[in-house]
Design a protein around this motif. Structure first.
Motif, PDB file in Angstrom:
ATOM      1  N   PHE A  79       0.815  -1.209   0.000  1.00 48.65           N
ATOM      2  CA  PHE A  79       0.000   0.000   0.000  1.00 48.65           C
ATOM      3  C   PHE A  79       0.853   1.265   0.000  1.00 48.65           C
ATOM      4  N   GLU A  80       2.170   1.141   0.097  1.00 49.57           N
ATOM      5  CA  GLU A  80       3.020   2.322   0.111  1.00 49.57           C
ATOM      6  C   GLU A  80       3.436   2.756  -1.294  1.00 49.57           C
ATOM      7  N   GLN A  81       2.981   2.051  -2.290  1.00 43.50           N
ATOM      8  CA  GLN A  81       3.290   2.466  -3.654  1.00 43.50           C
ATOM      9  C   GLN A  81       2.607   3.801  -3.948  1.00 43.50           C
ATOM     10  N   PRO A  82       3.306   4.734  -4.573  1.00 41.57           N
ATOM     11  CA  PRO A  82       2.736   6.071  -4.814  1.00 41.57           C
ATOM     12  C   PRO A  82       1.422   6.033  -5.582  1.00 41.57           C
ATOM     13  N   VAL A  83       1.313   5.164  -6.578  1.00 44.91           N
ATOM     14  CA  VAL A  83       0.086   5.113  -7.368  1.00 44.91           C
ATOM     15  C   VAL A  83      -1.091   4.689  -6.508  1.00 44.91           C
ATOM     16  N   SER A  84      -0.916   3.655  -5.686  1.00 42.95           N
ATOM     17  CA  SER A  84      -2.002   3.178  -4.820  1.00 42.95           C
ATOM     18  C   SER A  84      -2.439   4.255  -3.847  1.00 42.95           C
ATOM     19  N   LEU A  85      -1.480   4.902  -3.207  1.00 40.64           N
ATOM     20  CA  LEU A  85      -1.820   5.936  -2.225  1.00 40.64           C
ATOM     21  C   LEU A  85      -2.495   7.130  -2.893  1.00 40.64           C
ATOM     22  N   ILE A  90      -4.333   7.199  -5.593  1.00 38.73           N
ATOM     23  CA  ILE A  90      -5.711   6.860  -5.972  1.00 38.73           C
ATOM     24  C   ILE A  90      -6.600   6.785  -4.748  1.00 38.73           C
ATOM     25  N   ILE A  91      -6.108   6.206  -3.661  1.00 41.01           N
ATOM     26  CA  ILE A  91      -6.897   6.120  -2.424  1.00 41.01           C
ATOM     27  C   ILE A  91      -7.247   7.517  -1.916  1.00 41.01           C
ATOM     28  N   VAL A  92      -6.245   8.400  -1.876  1.00 40.54           N
ATOM     29  CA  VAL A  92      -6.494   9.773  -1.410  1.00 40.54           C
ATOM     30  C   VAL A  92      -7.470  10.476  -2.344  1.00 40.54           C
ATOM     31  N   GLY A  93      -7.351  10.250  -3.652  1.00 42.26           N
ATOM     32  CA  GLY A  93      -8.245  10.888  -4.601  1.00 42.26           C
ATOM     33  C   GLY A  93      -9.691  10.454  -4.439  1.00 42.26           C
ATOM     34  N   LEU A  94      -9.891   9.155  -4.212  1.00 44.75           N
ATOM     35  CA  LEU A  94     -11.252   8.637  -4.081  1.00 44.75           C
ATOM     36  C   LEU A  94     -11.863   8.945  -2.722  1.00 44.75           C
ATOM     37  N   VAL A  95     -11.069   8.824  -1.661  1.00 42.09           N
ATOM     38  CA  VAL A  95     -11.599   8.969  -0.301  1.00 42.09           C
ATOM     39  C   VAL A  95     -11.698  10.427   0.117  1.00 42.09           C
ATOM     40  N   LEU A  96     -10.790  11.279  -0.349  1.00 40.91           N
ATOM     41  CA  LEU A  96     -10.792  12.683   0.063  1.00 40.91           C
ATOM     42  C   LEU A  96     -11.072  13.632  -1.111  1.00 40.91           C
ATOM     43  N   THR A 125       2.568  -1.160 -13.443  1.00 43.27           N
ATOM     44  CA  THR A 125       1.927  -0.242 -12.499  1.00 43.27           C
ATOM     45  C   THR A 125       0.440  -0.524 -12.346  1.00 43.27           C
ATOM     46  N   LEU A 126      -0.141  -1.243 -13.299  1.00 41.76           N
ATOM     47  CA  LEU A 126      -1.588  -1.445 -13.309  1.00 41.76           C
ATOM     48  C   LEU A 126      -2.074  -2.161 -12.060  1.00 41.76           C
ATOM     49  N   ASN A 127      -1.318  -3.139 -11.555  1.00 44.28           N
ATOM     50  CA  ASN A 127      -1.743  -3.875 -10.363  1.00 44.28           C
ATOM     51  C   ASN A 127      -1.847  -2.953  -9.154  1.00 44.28           C
ATOM     52  N   ALA A 128      -0.874  -2.035  -9.003  1.00 45.94           N
ATOM     53  CA  ALA A 128      -0.916  -1.081  -7.899  1.00 45.94           C
ATOM     54  C   ALA A 128      -2.102  -0.133  -8.048  1.00 45.94           C
ATOM     55  N   LEU A 147      -5.219  -1.962  -6.993  1.00 46.49           N
ATOM     56  CA  LEU A 147      -5.258  -2.072  -5.542  1.00 46.49           C
ATOM     57  C   LEU A 147      -5.760  -0.780  -4.913  1.00 46.49           C
ATOM     58  N   GLY A 148      -5.280   0.363  -5.421  1.00 48.30           N
ATOM     59  CA  GLY A 148      -5.743   1.651  -4.910  1.00 48.30           C
ATOM     60  C   GLY A 148      -7.213   1.883  -5.191  1.00 48.30           C
TER      61      GLY A 148
END
Length: 281
Positions: free
Chosen positions: A165-171, A173-179, A235-238, A241-242
């Motif tokens: 979860f520390e991959q930049p792409v995953s984080l 996307i998570i921040v973009g969707l959640v915040l 990068t697609l897998n990360a 995951l995000g």
């Protein structure tokens, strides 16, 4: 629901203009010609759904060959679909009223006028719904139980084991969707109300809009679609995951907020009702 639809339309436009190929002007011209034919057919009163299916398929193929992503064809044709009914309620009642006096055994009598009225009533009942409503009813089972599940299974494949979860792409996307999406939706909704561009519907409050804003972070289908176009296989897998994680977090927060608001409103209504009963002599 309207917000989700416009959100998907925005995502489709991003796909159409951001991930197209070199333009083929001849194919694009044929696609625009097909769109013009669809508009003309609607204007002259052609109502046959198969005719529009054939025209729509031709437009889709031309747009796809033009280098513009073919999803834009679906958006344009969807926005062109009439929302007005062909037969008004008054005319429908008038047509059906002529059938009330149909005598028993009319089939044996072979009355041509009665059969004409029956055929006219059948067409009137069908066309009392707008083309958009008829298409929605027709396509919903296919979309809900076939197209969407196949899409999800085909695009959501991800190996969760050993996921980082520390991959930049995953984080990101998570921040973009959640915040990001809740802040954008709630902020612009608040701004629209403050500027007088929109009004809150009865019973709709700021906290409810905020809860609904979190639900917009459920970016599953279009997010996976865009990720498949935007990222390389490494990068697609990360990215997936995000998307899955961010969607799950946003859904959980939004549903919990709605649940708490609903419980609070029910308790407040119950307390008000009890107080009113206590004041009755």
């Amino acid at each position: 629901l309207s917000l989700a639809i416009f959100d998907d339309i925005g995502a489709i436009l991003v796909v159409a203009f951001g991930y197209g190929e070199a333009l083929n002007w001849s194919a694009l011209g044929l696609g625009l010609l097909g769109i013009g034919i669809v508009a003309g057919a609607s204007r002259v009163g052609i109502r046959s759904v198969p005719v529009y299916f054939l025209l729509g398929a031709a437009v889709w193929l031309c747009i796809d060959a033009s280098g513009v992503h073919a999803t834009i064809a679906g958006v344009i044709l969807g926005l062109m679909t009439p929302t007005r009914i062909w037969v008004s309620d008054a005319r429908l009642h008038a047509i059906l009223g002529r059938l009330r006096a149909v005598p028993a055994g009319y089939r044996q009598q072979g009355g041509t006028a009665t059969r004409h009225n029956l055929r006219q009533a059948s067409r009137a009942v069908t066309e009392a719904l707008s083309p958009v409503e008829r298409l929605e009813t027709m396509l919903h089972p296919w979309v809900g139980f076939a197209i969407m599940p196949i899409f999800a299974l085909a695009n959501a494949g991800i190996t969760v084991q050993g996921a980082d979860f520390e991959q930049p792409v995953s984080l990101a996307i998570i921040v973009g969707l959640v915040l990001g999406k809740p802040i954008g939706v709630f902020g612009f909704s608040w701004l629209a109300v403050r500027l007088g561009l929109a009004v809150l519907a009865p019973g709709l409050s700021g906290p409810l809009i905020l809860a609904g804003s979190f639900l917009t972070g459920i970016g599953f289908t279009m997010s996976l679609f865009i990720a498949g176009l935007a990222f390389d296989p490494a990068t697609l897998n990360a990215a997936k995951l995000g998307i899955l994680s961010g969607s799950a977090i946003a859904a959980t927060v939004g549903i919990l907020m709605l649940l708490l608001l609903t419980i609070h409103a029910a308790r407040a209504k119950c307390a008000t009702s009890t107080a009113d009963q206590d004041r009755i002599p």
